[in-house]
Enzyme design. Sequence first.
Site, PDB file in Angstrom:
ATOM      1  CE  LYS A 110      29.881  71.356   5.278  1.00 52.75           C
ATOM      2  NZ  LYS A 110      31.281  71.173   5.709  1.00 52.75           N
ATOM      3  CB  ALA A 202      32.221  67.530  11.143  1.00 48.89           C
ATOM      4  CB  THR A 225      40.786  67.614   9.288  1.00 43.65           C
ATOM      5  OG1 THR A 225      40.116  68.870   9.218  1.00 43.65           O
ATOM      6  CG2 THR A 225      42.056  67.767  10.101  1.00 43.65           C
TER       7      THR A 225
END
Length: 275
Positions: A110, A202, A225
Amino acid sequence: MSQGASADPLRIGSHCFTSRLIVGTGKYATYELMAEALDAAGAECVTVAVRRERLIDASGKNLLDFLDTSRYTILPNTAGCFTADDAVRVARLGREILSQMNNPGADWVKLEVLGDRKTLLPDPVATLEATKRLVDEGFQVLVYTSDDPVTARRLKEAGASSVMPAGSPIGSGQGVLNPNAIRICLEYLKDGDPDYPVIVDAGVGTASDVTVAMELGVDGVLLNTGIAHAKDPLAMARAMRLAAEAGRLAYLAGRIPKRLYATASSPLEGTIASR
């Protein structure tokens, strides 16, 4: 190929998975919690930053010791790189580490080449350069980029195995800020190549963000996250798993068109209401 791949697998280069959720391994309070969250998310592919300072914690524990490499395909990433040279070097390091582990993730990466530390947005010029170099070295490159359709198309032309436009800035939890840009990326990347994998990477903050992305028609979602910093990471991991499944199913089912006015669910002709 993952064991028990379904009739609707996620295919990226030579890899195939049942789950369309790719989960990161950073930012968890403990490695033990990370392992539980990955299990709850139903992940088959997990992404790992391969710099030594990101693999070893303050107590000397190695993140890789907490990953069942017979269960997970590891996707090494170049997180924290700000130049093409640095990203290529880190990608080579990841390949070396995973080759020693006999993990099938040794052949891919990645790619992240960031433009600055405040926004963590990708540097489009350096990202394109690094993509070309890594493809030439035989890597299958999954490349993190902005949601700019022209950049996305150029990265595919450079040989990227998957283009991964950001839904919003890394770790921001804002979800998909510009769905129209993602739609155009999909149009450009899948034109004449409908099976080309496009993954939103993201910005995911909660389960509905995953569903929105999947309903747009992307092939998968990569997040970290949103799970790791949730108040209850295990519950959120389960929610993300279900959201990915629901969003994919809704996309395949085909939603009804949006209309300005109401449309009766039952016919009005011949009813008392119509007389």
